[in-house]
Design an enzyme around this catalytic site. Sequence first.
Site, PDB file in Angstrom:
ATOM      1  CE1 TYR A 112      -4.087  -1.737  -0.525  1.00  0.00           C
ATOM      2  CE2 TYR A 112      -3.089  -3.077   1.113  1.00  0.00           C
ATOM      3  CZ  TYR A 112      -4.030  -3.114   0.245  1.00  0.00           C
ATOM      4  OH  TYR A 112      -4.881  -3.933  -0.287  1.00  0.00           O
TER       5      TYR A 112
ATOM      6  CD  GLN B 269     -16.609  -1.291  -7.733  1.00  0.00           C
ATOM      7  OE1 GLN B 269     -16.312  -2.621  -7.507  1.00  0.00           O
ATOM      8  NE2 GLN B 269     -17.122  -0.770  -8.928  1.00  0.00           N
ATOM      9  CG  ASN B 270     -11.619   3.569  -8.497  1.00  0.00           C
ATOM     10  OD1 ASN B 270     -11.719   2.320  -8.675  1.00  0.00           O
ATOM     11  ND2 ASN B 270     -11.610   4.148  -9.547  1.00  0.00           N
ATOM     12  CB  VAL B 271      -8.496   2.781  -2.226  1.00  0.00           C
ATOM     13  CG1 VAL B 271      -9.572   1.523  -1.950  1.00  0.00           C
ATOM     14  CG2 VAL B 271      -7.369   2.185  -3.152  1.00  0.00           C
ATOM     15  CG  ASP B 272      -8.035   6.617  -7.295  1.00  0.00           C
ATOM     16  OD1 ASP B 272      -8.806   7.486  -7.593  1.00  0.00           O
ATOM     17  OD2 ASP B 272      -7.986   5.832  -8.507  1.00  0.00           O
TER      18      ASP B 272
ATOM     19  CG  HIS C  42     -14.063  -1.545  -2.354  1.00  0.00           C
ATOM     20  ND1 HIS C  42     -13.701  -2.021  -3.622  1.00  0.00           N
ATOM     21  CD2 HIS C  42     -15.103  -2.273  -1.918  1.00  0.00           C
ATOM     22  CE1 HIS C  42     -14.873  -2.899  -3.781  1.00  0.00           C
ATOM     23  NE2 HIS C  42     -15.480  -2.944  -2.794  1.00  0.00           N
TER      24      HIS C  42
ATOM     25  N   GLY D  48     -16.160   1.940 -15.989  1.00  0.00           N
ATOM     26  CA  GLY D  48     -14.994   1.351 -15.458  1.00  0.00           C
ATOM     27  C   GLY D  48     -14.920   0.214 -14.510  1.00  0.00           C
TER      28      GLY D  48
ATOM     29  CB  SER E 154     -14.815  -6.210 -14.300  1.00  0.00           C
ATOM     30  OG  SER E 154     -14.390  -6.404 -12.828  1.00  0.00           O
TER      31      SER E 154
HETATM   32  P1  OAD Z   1     -11.482  -4.320 -12.754  1.00  0.00           P
HETATM   33  O1  OAD Z   1     -10.044  -4.567 -12.936  1.00  0.00           O
HETATM   34  O2  OAD Z   1     -12.207  -5.589 -12.112  1.00  0.00           O
HETATM   35  O3  OAD Z   1     -12.233  -3.875 -13.983  1.00  0.00           O
HETATM   36  C1  OAD Z   1     -11.748  -2.843 -14.591  1.00  0.00           C
HETATM   37  C2  OAD Z   1     -12.800  -2.449 -15.651  1.00  0.00           C
HETATM   38  O4  OAD Z   1     -12.177  -1.278 -16.316  1.00  0.00           O
HETATM   39  C3  OAD Z   1     -12.861  -3.278 -16.797  1.00  0.00           C
HETATM   40  O5  OAD Z   1     -14.314  -3.580 -17.240  1.00  0.00           O
HETATM   41  C4  OAD Z   1     -12.155  -2.792 -17.957  1.00  0.00           C
HETATM   42  O6  OAD Z   1     -12.640  -3.222 -19.183  1.00  0.00           O
HETATM   43  C5  OAD Z   1     -12.366  -1.333 -17.712  1.00  0.00           C
HETATM   44  N1  OAD Z   1     -11.555  -0.286 -18.379  1.00  0.00           N
HETATM   45  C6  OAD Z   1     -10.120  -0.456 -18.669  1.00  0.00           C
HETATM   46  N2  OAD Z   1      -9.782   0.469 -19.166  1.00  0.00           N
HETATM   47  C7  OAD Z   1     -10.539   1.576 -19.197  1.00  0.00           C
HETATM   48  C8  OAD Z   1     -10.622   3.019 -19.575  1.00  0.00           C
HETATM   49  N3  OAD Z   1      -9.431   3.639 -19.876  1.00  0.00           N
HETATM   50  N4  OAD Z   1     -11.741   3.497 -19.409  1.00  0.00           N
HETATM   51  C9  OAD Z   1     -12.750   3.005 -18.728  1.00  0.00           C
HETATM   52  N5  OAD Z   1     -12.844   1.747 -18.575  1.00  0.00           N
HETATM   53  C10 OAD Z   1     -11.538   1.186 -18.558  1.00  0.00           C
HETATM   54  O7  OAD Z   1     -11.634  -3.156 -11.669  1.00  0.00           O
HETATM   55  P2  OAD Z   1     -13.048  -3.119 -10.515  1.00  0.00           P
HETATM   56  O8  OAD Z   1     -14.134  -3.420 -11.216  1.00  0.00           O
HETATM   57  O9  OAD Z   1     -12.859  -1.489 -10.131  1.00  0.00           O
HETATM   58  O10 OAD Z   1     -11.052  -4.178  -4.470  1.00  0.00           O
HETATM   59  O11 OAD Z   1     -12.522  -4.018  -9.622  1.00  0.00           O
HETATM   60  C11 OAD Z   1     -13.458  -4.153  -8.103  1.00  0.00           C
HETATM   61  C12 OAD Z   1     -12.594  -4.311  -7.029  1.00  0.00           C
HETATM   62  O12 OAD Z   1     -11.843  -5.399  -6.959  1.00  0.00           O
HETATM   63  C13 OAD Z   1     -11.632  -3.136  -6.667  1.00  0.00           C
HETATM   64  O13 OAD Z   1     -12.034  -2.049  -5.736  1.00  0.00           O
HETATM   65  C14 OAD Z   1     -10.726  -3.844  -5.513  1.00  0.00           C
HETATM   66  C15 OAD Z   1     -10.630  -5.373  -6.771  1.00  0.00           C
HETATM   67  O14 OAD Z   1      -9.995  -5.974  -6.202  1.00  0.00           O
HETATM   68  C16 OAD Z   1     -10.410  -4.032  -3.600  1.00  0.00           C
HETATM   69  O15 OAD Z   1      -9.205  -4.048  -3.559  1.00  0.00           O
HETATM   70  C17 OAD Z   1     -11.205  -4.459  -1.990  1.00  0.00           C
END
Ligand code: OAD
Length: 231
Positions: free
Chosen positions: A53, A86-89, A104, A172, A174
């Site tokens: 982190y 869901q972002n921690v930034d 998160h 953005g 999944s």
């Molecule tokens: P993911 O990595 O699962 O999904 C990222 C999504 O962003 C995908 O659908 C990509 O297609 C999309 N993507 C990629 N580049 C992009 C761009 N330039 N513009 C828009 N979309 C884009 O990330 P999250 O869904 O955020 O939790 O993941 C959810 C949680 O899982 C996170 O908060 C984290 C992780 O484990 C913890 O760490 C607790």
Amino acid sequence: MKNLVVLTGAGISAESGISTFRDAGGLWEQYAIEDVATPKGWMKNKKLVTEFYNQRRKQLLHVKPNYGHIGLAELEKLFYVSIITQNVDNLHERAGSSYIVHLHGELTKVRSEKDEDLIYDLTPDRYEVKIGDLCEKGSQLRPHIVWFGEPVPLMEEAIDITKQADILVVIGTSLNVYPAAGLLYYVQTNTPIFLIDPNDVSIKRPNVHIIKKKASEGVKDLIKLLKEQYT
Ligand code: OAD
């Protein structure tokens, strides 16, 4: 003004240079989730987790919000905008959004590993945490992050906000991680949903308008559409 609720995930920060989790080359290809994002991983190796982190925090010093974040802040002129991320930034904050729920947790905060109410802000000049950095009651400080297997304290607040959405925007994510992904089921059936993602995302809801673009371009299109249809 209408309530615009936005659910964001790692993809909105990708163009700022922060890698996503599940795309090719994503963070979970480089690190094992169970080592760095679970209570078990923390108990096994606090130094490794602390350093992971610290690295994420260091990266934050070198990145900037992109138009995805900035456009959402600009939309406050036209809508009551609530961001559930869901972002921690901290890129939504730095882009100027006023109302942000960090489902998160937040990289810029730490808390006591024994008392979850003892939360402390880190500053850019003192972002590094070390083993031996303690809360006021003498317990080790841990990241203020919701790890897998832990409750999501702000979920109730996020559900209340989502229920009141006149328009929902999803950018953005999944939609792999629950309970966050389940928020989609709290919007009214007739509420329009705009989904911005350059890749296919499975979303089983009616009334979905897909903008298959990266966040910065997609938010530009979204603003145009919202202006045409809802103002
Ligand atoms: P993911 O990595 O699962 O999904 C990222 C999504 O962003 C995908 O659908 C990509 O297609 C999309 N993507 C990629 N580049 C992009 C761009 N330039 N513009 C828009 N979309 C884009 O990330 P999250 O869904 O955020 O939790 O993941 C959810 C949680 O899982 C996170 O908060 C984290 C992780 O484990 C913890 O760490 C607790």
